[in-house]
Write a protein that holds these residues in place. Structure first.
Motif, PDB file in Angstrom:
ATOM      1  N   UNK A  11       0.937  -1.190  -0.038  1.00  0.00           N
ATOM      2  CA  UNK A  11      -0.062  -0.111   0.008  1.00  0.00           C
ATOM      3  C   UNK A  11       0.997   1.310  -0.034  1.00  0.00           C
ATOM      4  N   UNK A  12       1.739   1.255   0.629  1.00  0.00           N
ATOM      5  CA  UNK A  12       2.954   2.457   0.991  1.00  0.00           C
ATOM      6  C   UNK A  12       3.301   2.629  -0.560  1.00  0.00           C
ATOM      7  N   UNK A  13       3.911   1.465  -1.343  1.00  0.00           N
ATOM      8  CA  UNK A  13       4.476   1.990  -2.554  1.00  0.00           C
ATOM      9  C   UNK A  13       3.571   2.240  -3.876  1.00  0.00           C
ATOM     10  N   UNK A  14       2.146   2.029  -3.642  1.00  0.00           N
ATOM     11  CA  UNK A  14       1.450   2.098  -4.549  1.00  0.00           C
ATOM     12  C   UNK A  14       0.796   3.890  -4.447  1.00  0.00           C
ATOM     13  N   UNK A  15       0.824   4.255  -3.486  1.00  0.00           N
ATOM     14  CA  UNK A  15       0.397   5.539  -3.170  1.00  0.00           C
ATOM     15  C   UNK A  15       1.314   6.710  -3.161  1.00  0.00           C
ATOM     16  N   UNK A  16       0.843   7.968  -3.951  1.00  0.00           N
ATOM     17  CA  UNK A  16       1.721   9.337  -4.239  1.00  0.00           C
ATOM     18  C   UNK A  16       2.004   9.903  -2.618  1.00  0.00           C
ATOM     19  N   UNK A  17       3.280  10.341  -2.471  1.00  0.00           N
ATOM     20  CA  UNK A  17       3.482  10.881  -1.468  1.00  0.00           C
ATOM     21  C   UNK A  17       2.468  11.929  -1.049  1.00  0.00           C
ATOM     22  N   UNK A  44       4.297   5.664 -23.741  1.00  0.00           N
ATOM     23  CA  UNK A  44       4.552   4.464 -22.930  1.00  0.00           C
ATOM     24  C   UNK A  44       3.172   3.920 -22.534  1.00  0.00           C
ATOM     25  N   UNK A  45       2.357   4.612 -22.190  1.00  0.00           N
ATOM     26  CA  UNK A  45       1.028   3.982 -21.994  1.00  0.00           C
ATOM     27  C   UNK A  45       0.185   3.240 -22.740  1.00  0.00           C
ATOM     28  N   UNK A  46       0.415   3.646 -24.188  1.00  0.00           N
ATOM     29  CA  UNK A  46      -0.028   3.092 -25.254  1.00  0.00           C
ATOM     30  C   UNK A  46       0.621   1.588 -25.439  1.00  0.00           C
ATOM     31  N   UNK A  52       2.439   4.184 -13.664  1.00  0.00           N
ATOM     32  CA  UNK A  52       2.555   4.248 -12.405  1.00  0.00           C
ATOM     33  C   UNK A  52       3.989   4.600 -11.878  1.00  0.00           C
ATOM     34  N   UNK A  53       5.081   4.008 -12.489  1.00  0.00           N
ATOM     35  CA  UNK A  53       6.215   4.307 -12.297  1.00  0.00           C
ATOM     36  C   UNK A  53       6.994   5.649 -12.858  1.00  0.00           C
ATOM     37  N   UNK A  54       6.086   6.338 -13.386  1.00  0.00           N
ATOM     38  CA  UNK A  54       6.775   7.321 -14.310  1.00  0.00           C
ATOM     39  C   UNK A  54       6.407   8.805 -13.693  1.00  0.00           C
ATOM     40  N   UNK A 144      12.228  25.120 -18.046  1.00  0.00           N
ATOM     41  CA  UNK A 144      13.229  25.113 -19.296  1.00  0.00           C
ATOM     42  C   UNK A 144      13.371  23.927 -20.103  1.00  0.00           C
ATOM     43  N   UNK A 145      13.103  22.442 -19.180  1.00  0.00           N
ATOM     44  CA  UNK A 145      12.825  21.383 -20.017  1.00  0.00           C
ATOM     45  C   UNK A 145      12.203  20.620 -19.022  1.00  0.00           C
ATOM     46  N   UNK A 146      11.758  19.386 -19.541  1.00  0.00           N
ATOM     47  CA  UNK A 146      10.961  18.398 -18.896  1.00  0.00           C
ATOM     48  C   UNK A 146      11.505  17.000 -18.872  1.00  0.00           C
ATOM     49  N   UNK A 147      11.979  16.729 -17.738  1.00  0.00           N
ATOM     50  CA  UNK A 147      12.393  15.344 -17.832  1.00  0.00           C
ATOM     51  C   UNK A 147      11.558  14.281 -17.527  1.00  0.00           C
ATOM     52  N   UNK A 148      11.424  13.178 -17.856  1.00  0.00           N
ATOM     53  CA  UNK A 148      10.610  11.893 -17.590  1.00  0.00           C
ATOM     54  C   UNK A 148      11.478  10.729 -16.962  1.00  0.00           C
ATOM     55  N   UNK A 149      11.031  10.706 -15.731  1.00  0.00           N
ATOM     56  CA  UNK A 149      11.739   9.905 -14.784  1.00  0.00           C
ATOM     57  C   UNK A 149      10.786   8.488 -14.489  1.00  0.00           C
ATOM     58  N   UNK A 150      11.826   7.492 -14.505  1.00  0.00           N
ATOM     59  CA  UNK A 150      10.993   6.209 -14.214  1.00  0.00           C
ATOM     60  C   UNK A 150      11.821   5.375 -12.736  1.00  0.00           C
ATOM     61  N   UNK A 151      11.059   4.682 -12.216  1.00  0.00           N
ATOM     62  CA  UNK A 151      11.424   3.866 -11.313  1.00  0.00           C
ATOM     63  C   UNK A 151      12.477   2.784 -11.798  1.00  0.00           C
TER      64      UNK A 151
END
Length: 172
Positions: A11-17, A44-46, A52-54, A144-151
């Motif tokens: 449950x803790x891993x699935x929820x946003x902070x 990515x979704x398609x 949910x890791x992004x 200035x820019x947008x980074x896409x992060x992933x677990x």
């Protein structure tokens, strides 16, 4: 034993902070506009990627204020009169609906009073600025820019999918 105050690891891993926290994850893409980053995450979704890791992170935020018009006494008073008229008309309509046999008099009084108060408040507000802000603007927070992060567990797969998207985009 599970209580209302304890959390399972799942449950803790699935929820946003709940509190503001810095983003976590590995960068899998970087884009000049939010629209491009959004398109990458949509790709990515398609591709049935676990989105949910992004996280999309705006880097180097800026407050951009776009000036749209010059303010003059005429514009200020006209705007004040119009907003006052709408409010006065609303109040007048309410009064006429709940006052039996009142007719149009409450509507007209509400309209005139609304215009008067709108003019007074607009004039006082504009005079209080003493000419220091004679323009209308709209503020926007951009990066200035947008980074896409992933677990880390899915980062390599995400990089590959975004590389394929980039290759398709450059082939046109």
């Amino acid at each position: 034993m599970t209580t209302a105050f304890s959390q399972s690891a799942f449950g803790a891993a699935q929820r946003a902070p709940q509190l503001p926290t810095p983003p976590s994850g590995w960068p899998i893409g970087s884009y000049d506009t939010y629209e491009q980053a959004q398109k990458a995450v949509d790709h990515l979704a398609d591709s049935d990627f676990p989105v949910q890791d992004v996280t999309i992170v705006g880097v180097e935020p800026m407050l951009v204020e776009r000036v749209s018009a010059r303010l003059t006494w005429g514009k200020v008073l006209g705007s004040g009169a119009m907003s006052g008229a709408w409010f006065g008309l609303f109040v007048g309509l309410l009064l006429s609906m709940f006052t039996p046999g009142a007719g149009l008099l409450p509507i007209i009084i509400g309209l005139v009073a609304g215009i008067g108060f709108g003019l007074i408040f607009a004039a006082l507000g504009y005079a209080a600025t003493k000419g220091r802000r004679d323009f209308v603007s709209h503020s926007q927070l951009v990066a200035r820019r947008y980074d896409v992060l992933c677990q880390p567990r899915n980062a390599e797969n995400g990089r590959e999918l975004l590389a394929k998207l980039a290759m398709r985009s450059y082939n046109f």
